[in-house]
Each structure stands twice: as structure tokens, then as C-alpha cells.
Design a protein around this motif. Structure first.
Motif, mmCIF file in Angstrom:
data_model
loop_
_atom_site.group_PDB
_atom_site.id
_atom_site.type_symbol
_atom_site.label_atom_id
_atom_site.label_comp_id
_atom_site.label_asym_id
_atom_site.label_seq_id
_atom_site.Cartn_x
_atom_site.Cartn_y
_atom_site.Cartn_z
ATOM 1 N N PRO A 123 0.556 -1.384 -0.583
ATOM 2 C CA PRO A 123 -0.235 -0.420 -0.175
ATOM 3 C C PRO A 123 0.913 0.913 0.236
ATOM 4 C CG PRO A 123 -0.445 -1.744 1.101
ATOM 5 C CD PRO A 123 0.531 -2.225 1.078
ATOM 6 N N GLN A 124 2.503 1.189 0.735
ATOM 7 C CA GLN A 124 3.244 2.548 0.523
ATOM 8 C C GLN A 124 3.371 2.551 -0.624
ATOM 9 O OE1 GLN A 124 3.181 4.444 3.181
ATOM 10 N NE2 GLN A 124 4.401 5.760 1.818
ATOM 11 N N ILE A 125 3.953 1.551 -1.825
ATOM 12 C CA ILE A 125 4.446 2.033 -2.153
ATOM 13 C C ILE A 125 3.487 2.530 -3.914
ATOM 14 C CG2 ILE A 125 5.390 0.397 -4.434
ATOM 15 C CD1 ILE A 125 6.551 -1.530 -2.423
ATOM 16 N N LEU A 126 2.400 1.339 -3.584
ATOM 17 C CA LEU A 126 1.357 1.808 -4.828
ATOM 18 C C LEU A 126 0.720 3.886 -3.866
ATOM 19 C CD1 LEU A 126 -1.046 1.408 -6.646
ATOM 20 C CD2 LEU A 126 -2.261 0.965 -5.157
ATOM 21 N N THR A 127 0.848 4.444 -2.759
ATOM 22 C CA THR A 127 0.530 5.355 -2.227
ATOM 23 C C THR A 127 1.937 6.633 -2.858
ATOM 24 O OG1 THR A 127 -0.187 5.089 -0.623
ATOM 25 C CG2 THR A 127 0.189 6.457 -0.692
ATOM 26 N N ASP A 128 2.784 5.777 -2.963
ATOM 27 C CA ASP A 128 4.050 7.081 -2.916
ATOM 28 C C ASP A 128 4.268 6.721 -4.575
ATOM 29 O OD1 ASP A 128 4.509 6.947 -0.646
ATOM 30 O OD2 ASP A 128 6.655 5.419 -0.083
ATOM 31 N N GLY A 129 4.141 5.464 -5.559
ATOM 32 C CA GLY A 129 3.685 6.358 -6.928
ATOM 33 C C GLY A 129 2.838 6.619 -7.777
ATOM 34 N N LEU A 130 1.699 6.549 -6.450
ATOM 35 C CA LEU A 130 0.835 7.617 -7.433
ATOM 36 C C LEU A 130 0.955 9.391 -6.900
ATOM 37 C CD1 LEU A 130 -2.392 5.352 -5.660
ATOM 38 C CD2 LEU A 130 -2.004 6.134 -8.424
ATOM 39 N N CYS A 131 1.665 8.959 -5.619
ATOM 40 C CA CYS A 131 2.113 11.052 -5.150
ATOM 41 C C CYS A 131 2.236 11.460 -6.793
ATOM 42 C CB CYS A 131 2.331 10.501 -3.676
ATOM 43 S SG CYS A 131 0.720 10.553 -2.856
ATOM 44 N N GLN A 132 3.530 10.268 -6.288
ATOM 45 C CA GLN A 132 4.689 10.764 -8.428
ATOM 46 C C GLN A 132 4.101 11.438 -8.941
ATOM 47 O OE1 GLN A 132 8.123 10.653 -6.426
ATOM 48 N NE2 GLN A 132 8.191 12.402 -7.955
ATOM 49 N N THR A 133 3.105 10.181 -9.203
ATOM 50 C CA THR A 133 2.215 10.868 -10.780
ATOM 51 C C THR A 133 1.559 11.664 -11.119
ATOM 52 O OG1 THR A 133 1.891 7.948 -11.308
ATOM 53 C CG2 THR A 133 1.008 9.435 -12.229
ATOM 54 N N MET A 134 1.113 12.516 -9.476
ATOM 55 C CA MET A 134 0.483 13.515 -9.306
ATOM 56 C C MET A 134 1.120 15.460 -9.315
ATOM 57 S SD MET A 134 -2.935 12.546 -7.554
ATOM 58 C CE MET A 134 -2.192 12.233 -5.989
ATOM 59 N N LEU A 135 2.397 14.941 -8.881
ATOM 60 C CA LEU A 135 3.189 15.631 -8.154
ATOM 61 C C LEU A 135 3.970 16.154 -9.558
ATOM 62 C CD1 LEU A 135 4.065 17.570 -5.322
ATOM 63 C CD2 LEU A 135 5.881 15.536 -5.944
ATOM 64 N N ILE A 136 4.338 15.358 -10.580
ATOM 65 C CA ILE A 136 4.506 15.546 -11.233
ATOM 66 C C ILE A 136 4.596 16.472 -12.116
ATOM 67 C CG2 ILE A 136 6.487 15.036 -13.536
ATOM 68 C CD1 ILE A 136 6.737 12.032 -12.166
ATOM 69 N N PRO A 137 3.463 16.076 -12.760
ATOM 70 C CA PRO A 137 3.070 18.382 -13.548
ATOM 71 C C PRO A 137 2.592 18.866 -12.920
ATOM 72 C CG PRO A 137 1.882 15.364 -13.996
ATOM 73 C CD PRO A 137 2.485 15.707 -12.720
ATOM 74 N N ALA A 138 2.320 19.116 -11.415
ATOM 75 C CA ALA A 138 2.011 20.108 -11.430
ATOM 76 C C ALA A 138 3.536 20.996 -11.065
ATOM 77 C CB ALA A 138 1.675 19.731 -9.686
ATOM 78 N N ILE A 139 4.186 19.909 -10.644
ATOM 79 C CA ILE A 139 5.505 20.774 -10.178
ATOM 80 C C ILE A 139 6.194 21.749 -11.891
ATOM 81 C CG2 ILE A 139 8.295 20.733 -8.890
ATOM 82 C CD1 ILE A 139 7.103 19.126 -7.051
ATOM 83 N N TRP A 140 6.335 20.301 -12.050
ATOM 84 C CA TRP A 140 7.179 20.770 -13.935
ATOM 85 C C TRP A 140 6.502 22.051 -14.718
ATOM 86 C CZ3 TRP A 140 5.100 21.309 -18.983
ATOM 87 C CH2 TRP A 140 5.689 21.181 -19.585
ATOM 88 N N GLY A 141 4.744 22.502 -14.644
ATOM 89 C CA GLY A 141 4.429 23.211 -15.126
ATOM 90 C C GLY A 141 4.780 24.700 -13.943
ATOM 91 N N VAL A 142 4.776 24.503 -12.502
ATOM 92 C CA VAL A 142 4.771 25.191 -12.498
ATOM 93 C C VAL A 142 6.663 26.163 -12.678
ATOM 94 C CG1 VAL A 142 6.262 26.349 -9.812
ATOM 95 C CG2 VAL A 142 3.676 25.430 -10.311
#
Length: 156
Positions: A123-142
Motif C-alpha cells: 500500500p505504501q509503494i502504491l501510494t508513493d507511486g500515485l503521489c509521484q504521478t500527480m506531483l510531477i505535472p504540477a511541479i513541472w508546470g510551475v
């Protein structure tokens, strides 16, 4: 953009990314900047960022040496593989790439835990992967728009 301006911009980005990483454990906030550097197609800059980011992540991580090298090496591979099929300078490309990087992050974490005989917390690996997936476009855009703005100001 002068060399000094680039160094200042990257320094501010790195400090901001480290603050984000401290706030959201299990994600790599340096990745969007690394992707931005790959998109700029500046091999020397990307090489130095690779070394610096690996050094930062290896020092901050709890896994054996080598996971950060595999992480950033995988980013380079997935970026170039994806860039052969799609235009690499837009948010849609980054969003699609972030999905594959989120999955890769999970696989890499599972592999490194298995190699070191660390109990795998799926569950932690899945959560980390999902958080990474959502965080990349947001930070990349800024990062993309602040970098673009900094480049335009430097040219004036």
C-alpha cells in the motif's frame, strides 16, 4: 540567460524541491526539474543535475546505494523513449510520462526492498507511486513557466 542566472534559478528550484520532499515523504520533487532539463536538450546541464540530484537522493534515502542512479537513469530512458513517439515540450507529454514514472517508481521501490530483504509494504509503494504521478505535472508546470519567464527576462 547567463550562467549566473541559471545557477540561481536551479538553486532556488532545488531548495524548493527539497522543502516539498520534506513535506511529502516518499516522492521526488527534483524529478520535474530533471525532466525540464532533458526537454531543454542541454546535455552538460543535465549531466551536472544528474550528479547533483543523485547525490542529494542517495544521501537522503534509506535504501542501498544505487537506487537514485536507477531512478534518474530510468527517467532518461523513459523520456527519450517517449520523446520518440510524442512532442516532448508540453503538459500532456509530461502527464503521460509521469504515469509511467509513477509505475517505475513503484517497481523500483519493490525491487530495492526485495534485494535488501526489507519487508515490502505494497500500500505504501502504491501510494508513493500515485503521489509521484500527480506531483510531477504540477511541479513541472510551475518550473516550466517560471523558467520560461526567467529566460525571457534575461534576454531583455
Amino acid at each position: 540567460m547567463s550562467a549566473f542566472s541559471r545557477i540561481v534559478w536551479w538553486s532556488v528550484y532545488i531548495v524548493g524541491a527539497i522543502i516539498i520532499q520534506q513535506s511529502i515523504p516518499g516522492v521526488d520533487a527534483l524529478t520535474p526539474g530533471f525532466l525540464l532539463s532533458l526537454q531543454e536538450r542541454k546535455p552538460t546541464q543535465t549531466f551536472w543535475l544528474f550528479l547533483l540530484f543523485v547525490f542529494i537522493q542517495e544521501g537522503a534515502g534509506s535504501l542501498t546505494f544505487g537506487s537514485a542512479i536507477l531512478w534518474y537513469g530510468g527517467q532518461i530512458f523513459l523520456f527519450h523513449l517517449s520523446a520518440r513517439m510524442f512532442v516532448s515540450d508540453n503538459l500532456l507529454f509530461v502527464a503521460m510520462l509521469s504515469v509511467s514514472l509513477g509505475a517505475y517508481r513503484g517497481l523500483l521501490a519493490w525491487f530495492m526492498c526485495a534485494v535488501q530483504n526489507i519487508p515490502v509494504e505494497y500500500p505504501q509503494i502504491l501510494t508513493d507511486g500515485l503521489c509521484q504521478t500527480m506531483l510531477i505535472p504540477a511541479i513541472w508546470g510551475v518550473a516550466y513557466f517560471t523558467r520560461k519567464k526567467a529566460l525571457s527576462h534575461a534576454q531583455e
